[in-house]
Every structure is written in C-alpha cells, then in structure tokens.
Scaffold this motif. Structure first.
Motif, PDB file in Angstrom:
ATOM      1  N   VAL A   1      -0.792  10.747   9.619  1.00 37.47           N
ATOM      2  CA  VAL A   1       0.146   9.939   9.141  1.00 37.47           C
ATOM      3  C   VAL A   1       0.139   9.100   8.026  1.00 37.47           C
ATOM      4  O   VAL A   1      -0.143   7.973   8.104  1.00 37.47           O
ATOM      5  N   PRO A   2       0.020   9.746   6.878  1.00 34.49           N
ATOM      6  CA  PRO A   2      -0.286   8.968   5.712  1.00 34.49           C
ATOM      7  C   PRO A   2       0.660   8.024   5.000  1.00 34.49           C
ATOM      8  O   PRO A   2       1.928   8.554   5.336  1.00 34.49           O
ATOM      9  N   PRO A   3       0.217   7.020   4.350  1.00 39.85           N
ATOM     10  CA  PRO A   3       1.642   6.448   3.565  1.00 39.85           C
ATOM     11  C   PRO A   3       1.972   7.009   2.385  1.00 39.85           C
ATOM     12  O   PRO A   3       1.323   8.046   1.998  1.00 39.85           O
ATOM     13  N   ARG A   4       2.932   6.696   1.911  1.00 44.13           N
ATOM     14  CA  ARG A   4       3.830   7.266   0.843  1.00 44.13           C
ATOM     15  C   ARG A   4       2.645   7.725  -0.712  1.00 44.13           C
ATOM     16  O   ARG A   4       2.568   8.558  -1.252  1.00 44.13           O
ATOM     17  N   ARG A   5       2.046   6.616  -0.900  1.00 47.11           N
ATOM     18  CA  ARG A   5       0.957   6.684  -1.827  1.00 47.11           C
ATOM     19  C   ARG A   5      -0.439   6.824  -1.507  1.00 47.11           C
ATOM     20  O   ARG A   5      -1.450   6.108  -2.016  1.00 47.11           O
ATOM     21  N   ALA A   6      -0.660   7.610  -0.622  1.00 44.91           N
ATOM     22  CA  ALA A   6      -2.154   8.025  -0.002  1.00 44.91           C
ATOM     23  C   ALA A   6      -3.032   8.440  -1.210  1.00 44.91           C
ATOM     24  O   ALA A   6      -4.193   7.792  -0.957  1.00 44.91           O
ATOM     25  N   ALA A   7      -2.836   9.326  -1.861  1.00 47.59           N
ATOM     26  CA  ALA A   7      -3.520   9.794  -2.962  1.00 47.59           C
ATOM     27  C   ALA A   7      -4.179   8.425  -3.911  1.00 47.59           C
ATOM     28  O   ALA A   7      -5.496   8.371  -4.357  1.00 47.59           O
ATOM     29  N   ALA A   8      -3.086   7.573  -4.065  1.00 46.80           N
ATOM     30  CA  ALA A   8      -3.359   6.456  -4.891  1.00 46.80           C
ATOM     31  C   ALA A   8      -4.560   5.554  -3.991  1.00 46.80           C
ATOM     32  O   ALA A   8      -5.598   5.098  -4.670  1.00 46.80           O
ATOM     33  N   ALA A   9      -4.183   5.600  -2.909  1.00 48.86           N
ATOM     34  CA  ALA A   9      -5.038   4.631  -2.179  1.00 48.86           C
ATOM     35  C   ALA A   9      -6.423   4.928  -1.958  1.00 48.86           C
ATOM     36  O   ALA A   9      -7.270   4.475  -1.799  1.00 48.86           O
ATOM     37  N   VAL A  10      -6.639   6.575  -1.888  1.00 51.43           N
ATOM     38  CA  VAL A  10      -7.935   7.279  -1.944  1.00 51.43           C
ATOM     39  C   VAL A  10      -8.632   6.947  -3.058  1.00 51.43           C
ATOM     40  O   VAL A  10      -9.968   6.488  -3.008  1.00 51.43           O
ATOM     41  N   HIS A  11      -8.125   6.815  -4.091  1.00 48.48           N
ATOM     42  CA  HIS A  11      -8.552   6.411  -5.444  1.00 48.48           C
ATOM     43  C   HIS A  11      -8.956   5.063  -5.457  1.00 48.48           C
ATOM     44  O   HIS A  11     -10.381   4.724  -5.949  1.00 48.48           O
ATOM     45  N   VAL A  12      -8.393   4.173  -4.820  1.00 49.43           N
ATOM     46  CA  VAL A  12      -8.679   2.754  -4.868  1.00 49.43           C
ATOM     47  C   VAL A  12     -10.032   2.564  -3.850  1.00 49.43           C
ATOM     48  O   VAL A  12     -11.023   1.819  -4.084  1.00 49.43           O
ATOM     49  N   TYR A  13     -10.018   3.475  -2.755  1.00 53.83           N
ATOM     50  CA  TYR A  13     -11.174   3.014  -1.699  1.00 53.83           C
ATOM     51  C   TYR A  13     -12.451   3.694  -2.402  1.00 53.83           C
ATOM     52  O   TYR A  13     -13.491   3.057  -2.198  1.00 53.83           O
ATOM     53  N   VAL A  14     -12.183   4.886  -3.123  1.00 51.81           N
ATOM     54  CA  VAL A  14     -13.401   5.355  -3.686  1.00 51.81           C
ATOM     55  C   VAL A  14     -13.877   4.261  -4.839  1.00 51.81           C
ATOM     56  O   VAL A  14     -15.296   4.292  -4.770  1.00 51.81           O
TER      57      VAL A  14
END
Length: 233
Positions: free
Chosen positions: A29-42
């Motif tokens: 159940v990802p948020p709308r900007r999941a891909a961007a959030a992944v970049h932030v976490y990385v």
C-alpha cells in the motif's frame, strides 16, 4: 530507513529493484510519491553508512535496475551462518560428530533472538525470517543427532524436553526424544512422549502424528532391534 537497510542486507551482492523496495517498505500500500520516498531513504542511508565508516560512499551502488549493497566476505553473520551449516553437514556425513557439533553450535550462536523482529512484514524480509528460523530449527535437530551419536544421552534428553516445550508442533523433536529415551532403557517414558505428541497434535491441529512417528511408536512397542542400530525415519 531500518527496513530499507534490512532489505538491502538480505539481498546483499545483488540488485534490489525499486518495485521490490516499495513493496517491502509499504506492504503493498505505497503512498503516491513512493519512488521519490525511496530516493530520500537511500540518500539518508548513504549518509548513515558514511558516518559508520563507508568514507568513500561506495557501499550502495545505484543502477537503473535498482540498488545493490556491497559487502565483503565475512562482513555478514549470514555468510558465517551458512558456512557453519555447510561444514556441520559435511562433518555429520563423515561421522565426525565432534566437528559437526562444533559447527552447528557456531551457527546457532549467530542467531540472537527473533530475526528482523518487527520488520519482517514484506515478502522479502518475511521469507528471509522464515528461512532463518527453519534453518535454526534444523541446526538444533542436527546438533541433537551429533550429541546422541557421541553418547551424551542425558544431555540430549533435557535439551529435547525444552525444545518440545518451545516448539510443541515440531514432530521431529518428539521422534528424537522417543528414540534417545528408548536407547537409554526408558521405554515407558518414550511411549509417554508419543502420547503427549498425539494429544497435542490432535488438540492443536486435529491431526494424528506423522507416519514416521507412528512407525517409531510401533517399533518401540515391539522392541524392534533395528532401533539400536540407526535413527528411525
């Protein structure tokens, strides 16, 4: 960030794609900007690893295919765990029981508490935690076999009673305890263990003991001489 690091560690040495990371981090159940959030976490994880000693910032490799965590041989307990199990099996097959026991005990010492406790919600981490637990239990079974082969029956009996209390649905522990008790001239107790297994399995699962356990029970009832020669299967 903990879940991100755990996922990359489990897949250390191979690329984990963004879709896998998103599924792992947000359990489908990802948020709308999941891909961007992944970049932030990385990015946050890179900074953490730099502060932990990755001065050149090369621990995480980024490619279109995803992310890879670089680790050296021996950097992860997981590598040592697998190697100890492999060596233990080799010693066991060669009837080198002292060596086998030493390796299985080394493997078991590397599993401290519940693996990924509170993090194993996604498919990658969940499967990994299940695999580690199954390997740990198999290690315990093999260490019991090695101890029994070395004639340490009293020690094995106490260990198995404890394992059955912790894992009442694992029939292999009942089987091992029944056989060790029988070989220690405690036939009545061995039969009592079978009745306990039967009661627990009926109560918890609505099932009878498995075929190998039933065969062992019958062999003990008839004092089958083969029980003194090899483990029942």
């Amino acid at each position: 960030m903990e879940m991100m690091l755990a996922t990359l560690l489990v897949g250390a040495g191979r690329f984990i794609n963004k879709e896998q990371l998103i599924s792992e981090l947000w359990a489908g159940v990802p948020p709308r900007r999941a891909a961007a959030a992944v970049h932030v976490y990385v990015s946050q994880l890179r900074k953490f690893l730099v502060s932990a000693g990755d001065i050149e910032g090369r621990a995480i490799v980024t490619r279109p295919a995803g992310y890879l965590l670089n680790v050296k041989p021996g950097d992860l307990d997981l590598h040592d765990f697998r190697e100890a199990i492999r060596k233990g099996h080799a010693h066991q097959q060669a009837a080198e029981y002292e060596g086998a026991l030493e390796e299985f005990e080394r493997a078991l010492s590397l599993v401290r508490g519940q693996v990924l406790d509170g993090l194993a919600e996604g498919p990658v981490l969940g499967s990994f935690a299940t695999w580690v637990e199954e390997e740990r239990l198999h290690c315990l079974e093999e260490s019991v076999e090695a101890r029994a082969a070395l004639g340490r029956h009293r020690e094995v009996v106490g260990l198995l009673y404890g394992l059955i209390a912790d894992h009442p649905l694992r029939e292999s522990f009942y089987r091992q305890l029944m056989l060790v008790l029988y070989r220690s001239e405690r036939q009545v107790e061995a039969l009592q263990v079978y009745r306990t297994a039967q009661r627990v399995l009926r109560s918890e699962l609505g099932l009878e003991p498995c075929r190998s356990l039933r065969r062992l029970h019958q062999a003990i009832l008839t004092s089958d001489r083969e029980l003194d020669l090899s483990m029942a299967s």
